[in-house]
Design a protein around this motif. Structure first.
Motif, PDB file in Angstrom:
ATOM      1  N   PRO A  52      16.610  -2.893   4.133  1.00 57.76           N
ATOM      2  CA  PRO A  52      15.960  -1.601   3.886  1.00 57.76           C
ATOM      3  C   PRO A  52      16.898  -0.600   3.190  1.00 57.76           C
ATOM      4  O   PRO A  52      16.447   0.232   2.405  1.00 57.76           O
ATOM      5  CB  PRO A  52      15.582  -1.104   5.281  1.00 57.76           C
ATOM      6  CG  PRO A  52      15.443  -2.344   6.084  1.00 57.76           C
ATOM      7  CD  PRO A  52      16.491  -3.283   5.541  1.00 57.76           C
ATOM      8  N   LEU A  53      18.195  -0.697   3.451  1.00 59.52           N
ATOM      9  CA  LEU A  53      19.154   0.216   2.831  1.00 59.52           C
ATOM     10  C   LEU A  53      19.241   0.001   1.322  1.00 59.52           C
ATOM     11  O   LEU A  53      19.640   0.897   0.582  1.00 59.52           O
ATOM     12  CB  LEU A  53      20.542   0.043   3.465  1.00 59.52           C
ATOM     13  CG  LEU A  53      20.632   0.279   4.966  1.00 59.52           C
ATOM     14  CD1 LEU A  53      22.034  -0.035   5.473  1.00 59.52           C
ATOM     15  CD2 LEU A  53      20.237   1.696   5.311  1.00 59.52           C
ATOM     16  N   VAL A  54      18.879  -1.199   0.870  1.00 63.37           N
ATOM     17  CA  VAL A  54      18.898  -1.515  -0.558  1.00 63.37           C
ATOM     18  C   VAL A  54      17.500  -1.371  -1.159  1.00 63.37           C
ATOM     19  O   VAL A  54      17.330  -0.775  -2.229  1.00 63.37           O
ATOM     20  CB  VAL A  54      19.416  -2.960  -0.781  1.00 63.37           C
ATOM     21  CG1 VAL A  54      19.315  -3.357  -2.229  1.00 63.37           C
ATOM     22  CG2 VAL A  54      20.830  -3.100  -0.254  1.00 63.37           C
ATOM     23  N   THR A  55      16.511  -1.904  -0.477  1.00 61.56           N
ATOM     24  CA  THR A  55      15.147  -1.959  -1.013  1.00 61.56           C
ATOM     25  C   THR A  55      14.511  -0.578  -1.166  1.00 61.56           C
ATOM     26  O   THR A  55      13.919  -0.278  -2.208  1.00 61.56           O
ATOM     27  CB  THR A  55      14.252  -2.837  -0.110  1.00 61.56           C
ATOM     28  OG1 THR A  55      14.876  -4.097   0.069  1.00 61.56           O
ATOM     29  CG2 THR A  55      12.876  -3.033  -0.698  1.00 61.56           C
ATOM     30  N   LEU A  56      14.636   0.262  -0.153  1.00 60.98           N
ATOM     31  CA  LEU A  56      13.946   1.557  -0.190  1.00 60.98           C
ATOM     32  C   LEU A  56      14.481   2.477  -1.292  1.00 60.98           C
ATOM     33  O   LEU A  56      13.683   3.097  -2.008  1.00 60.98           O
ATOM     34  CB  LEU A  56      14.001   2.221   1.186  1.00 60.98           C
ATOM     35  CG  LEU A  56      13.287   1.416   2.295  1.00 60.98           C
ATOM     36  CD1 LEU A  56      13.386   2.120   3.632  1.00 60.98           C
ATOM     37  CD2 LEU A  56      11.849   1.122   1.925  1.00 60.98           C
ATOM     38  N   PRO A  57      15.801   2.585  -1.496  1.00 63.16           N
ATOM     39  CA  PRO A  57      16.263   3.390  -2.636  1.00 63.16           C
ATOM     40  C   PRO A  57      15.792   2.841  -3.991  1.00 63.16           C
ATOM     41  O   PRO A  57      15.490   3.615  -4.906  1.00 63.16           O
ATOM     42  CB  PRO A  57      17.786   3.343  -2.523  1.00 63.16           C
ATOM     43  CG  PRO A  57      18.054   3.088  -1.089  1.00 63.16           C
ATOM     44  CD  PRO A  57      16.921   2.215  -0.635  1.00 63.16           C
ATOM     45  N   LEU A  59      12.955   1.281  -4.512  1.00 64.02           N
ATOM     46  CA  LEU A  59      11.551   1.688  -4.628  1.00 64.02           C
ATOM     47  C   LEU A  59      11.434   3.147  -5.055  1.00 64.02           C
ATOM     48  O   LEU A  59      10.601   3.496  -5.893  1.00 64.02           O
ATOM     49  CB  LEU A  59      10.816   1.465  -3.305  1.00 64.02           C
ATOM     50  CG  LEU A  59      10.562   0.027  -2.888  1.00 64.02           C
ATOM     51  CD1 LEU A  59       9.912  -0.018  -1.512  1.00 64.02           C
ATOM     52  CD2 LEU A  59       9.698  -0.687  -3.910  1.00 64.02           C
ATOM     53  N   ARG A  60      12.263   4.027  -4.460  1.00 68.73           N
ATOM     54  CA  ARG A  60      12.217   5.449  -4.825  1.00 68.73           C
ATOM     55  C   ARG A  60      12.628   5.644  -6.281  1.00 68.73           C
ATOM     56  O   ARG A  60      12.051   6.453  -6.998  1.00 68.73           O
ATOM     57  CB  ARG A  60      13.133   6.286  -3.924  1.00 68.73           C
ATOM     58  CG  ARG A  60      12.834   6.292  -2.427  1.00 68.73           C
ATOM     59  CD  ARG A  60      11.442   6.766  -2.023  1.00 68.73           C
ATOM     60  NE  ARG A  60      10.414   5.758  -2.028  1.00 68.73           N
ATOM     61  CZ  ARG A  60      10.188   4.835  -1.073  1.00 68.73           C
ATOM     62  NH1 ARG A  60      10.933   4.794   0.000  1.00 68.73           N
ATOM     63  NH2 ARG A  60       9.212   3.968  -1.185  1.00 68.73           N
ATOM     64  N   THR A  61      13.633   4.885  -6.734  1.00 73.19           N
ATOM     65  CA  THR A  61      14.080   4.973  -8.129  1.00 73.19           C
ATOM     66  C   THR A  61      12.968   4.546  -9.085  1.00 73.19           C
ATOM     67  O   THR A  61      12.831   5.099 -10.173  1.00 73.19           O
ATOM     68  CB  THR A  61      15.329   4.083  -8.355  1.00 73.19           C
ATOM     69  OG1 THR A  61      16.353   4.511  -7.458  1.00 73.19           O
ATOM     70  CG2 THR A  61      15.833   4.173  -9.767  1.00 73.19           C
ATOM     71  N   GLY A  63       9.955   5.062  -8.608  1.00 74.02           N
ATOM     72  CA  GLY A  63       8.856   6.023  -8.511  1.00 74.02           C
ATOM     73  C   GLY A  63       7.794   5.668  -7.499  1.00 74.02           C
ATOM     74  O   GLY A  63       6.737   6.301  -7.469  1.00 74.02           O
ATOM     75  N   VAL A  64       8.042   4.662  -6.666  1.00 75.91           N
ATOM     76  CA  VAL A  64       7.083   4.281  -5.628  1.00 75.91           C
ATOM     77  C   VAL A  64       7.183   5.312  -4.504  1.00 75.91           C
ATOM     78  O   VAL A  64       8.274   5.586  -3.996  1.00 75.91           O
ATOM     79  CB  VAL A  64       7.376   2.865  -5.086  1.00 75.91           C
ATOM     80  CG1 VAL A  64       6.406   2.506  -3.980  1.00 75.91           C
ATOM     81  CG2 VAL A  64       7.323   1.848  -6.215  1.00 75.91           C
ATOM     82  N   PRO A  65       6.063   5.931  -4.116  1.00 75.76           N
ATOM     83  CA  PRO A  65       6.126   6.958  -3.069  1.00 75.76           C
ATOM     84  C   PRO A  65       6.526   6.377  -1.715  1.00 75.76           C
ATOM     85  O   PRO A  65       6.296   5.211  -1.425  1.00 75.76           O
ATOM     86  CB  PRO A  65       4.695   7.509  -3.030  1.00 75.76           C
ATOM     87  CG  PRO A  65       3.848   6.445  -3.621  1.00 75.76           C
ATOM     88  CD  PRO A  65       4.710   5.696  -4.592  1.00 75.76           C
ATOM     89  N   SER A  66       7.121   7.228  -0.897  1.00 78.33           N
ATOM     90  CA  SER A  66       7.527   6.808   0.440  1.00 78.33           C
ATOM     91  C   SER A  66       6.297   6.775   1.344  1.00 78.33           C
ATOM     92  O   SER A  66       5.782   7.811   1.757  1.00 78.33           O
ATOM     93  CB  SER A  66       8.569   7.771   1.000  1.00 78.33           C
ATOM     94  OG  SER A  66       8.966   7.342   2.279  1.00 78.33           O
ATOM     95  N   TYR A  67       5.824   5.579   1.606  1.00 86.87           N
ATOM     96  CA  TYR A  67       4.656   5.367   2.459  1.00 86.87           C
ATOM     97  C   TYR A  67       5.019   4.215   3.395  1.00 86.87           C
ATOM     98  O   TYR A  67       5.230   3.088   2.934  1.00 86.87           O
ATOM     99  CB  TYR A  67       3.451   5.028   1.569  1.00 86.87           C
ATOM    100  CG  TYR A  67       2.164   4.767   2.319  1.00 86.87           C
ATOM    101  CD1 TYR A  67       1.598   5.733   3.140  1.00 86.87           C
ATOM    102  CD2 TYR A  67       1.519   3.543   2.184  1.00 86.87           C
ATOM    103  CE1 TYR A  67       0.419   5.478   3.811  1.00 86.87           C
ATOM    104  CE2 TYR A  67       0.332   3.293   2.849  1.00 86.87           C
ATOM    105  CZ  TYR A  67      -0.219   4.259   3.658  1.00 86.87           C
ATOM    106  OH  TYR A  67      -1.385   4.020   4.327  1.00 86.87           O
ATOM    107  N   PRO A  68       5.146   4.466   4.712  1.00 83.19           N
ATOM    108  CA  PRO A  68       5.669   3.452   5.646  1.00 83.19           C
ATOM    109  C   PRO A  68       5.050   2.064   5.533  1.00 83.19           C
ATOM    110  O   PRO A  68       5.784   1.081   5.501  1.00 83.19           O
ATOM    111  CB  PRO A  68       5.450   4.080   7.029  1.00 83.19           C
ATOM    112  CG  PRO A  68       5.542   5.556   6.759  1.00 83.19           C
ATOM    113  CD  PRO A  68       4.906   5.745   5.401  1.00 83.19           C
ATOM    114  N   PRO A  69       3.723   1.919   5.443  1.00 82.26           N
ATOM    115  CA  PRO A  69       3.194   0.549   5.302  1.00 82.26           C
ATOM    116  C   PRO A  69       3.664  -0.138   4.013  1.00 82.26           C
ATOM    117  O   PRO A  69       3.940  -1.334   4.005  1.00 82.26           O
ATOM    118  CB  PRO A  69       1.676   0.741   5.296  1.00 82.26           C
ATOM    119  CG  PRO A  69       1.457   2.008   6.051  1.00 82.26           C
ATOM    120  CD  PRO A  69       2.623   2.878   5.683  1.00 82.26           C
TER     121      PRO A  69
END
Length: 101
Positions: A52-57, A59-61, A63-69
């Motif tokens: 998650p420490l790699v994947t979530l940033p 996704l944000r880069t 432009g994918v919005p932060s949506y928990p599911p």
């Protein structure tokens, strides 16, 4: 149908994730369940901590919005892909001696 076959129909049905642990060419030799548990857990645990420490940033880069599911979908897809195609085939080869002892 038999006359149309080149050879005999030889197959093995595995239960669960046994296919990760059976060496190539083996028939029904499957390691003990507790060893399968330890190997699988020891491979998944670090992935769950660090992916998650790699994947979530990433996704944000992108432009994918932060949506928990959606976050969970992306992280679990990455974990399963790594486990099936990269980690478990190599990891089980490394620990094969202990696994089948």
């Amino acid at each position: 149908m038999k006359p149309l076959l080149v050879g005999t129909n030889d197959f093995y049905i595995s239960s669960g994730l046994d296919f990760w642990f059976v060496p190539g060419g083996a028939r029904a030799k499957v390691p003990k369940r507790w060893k399968q548990f330890l190997i699988t857990w020891s491979a998944i645990y670090p992935l769950v901590l660090f992916l998650p420490l790699v994947t979530l940033p990433v996704l944000r880069t992108l432009g994918v919005p932060s949506y928990p599911p959606l976050n969970t979908l992306a992280v679990t897809a990455a974990i399963v892909f790594l486990m099936v195609y990269l980690i478990m085939p190599r990891y089980t080869r490394i620990v094969q001696k202990w696994l089948f002892s």
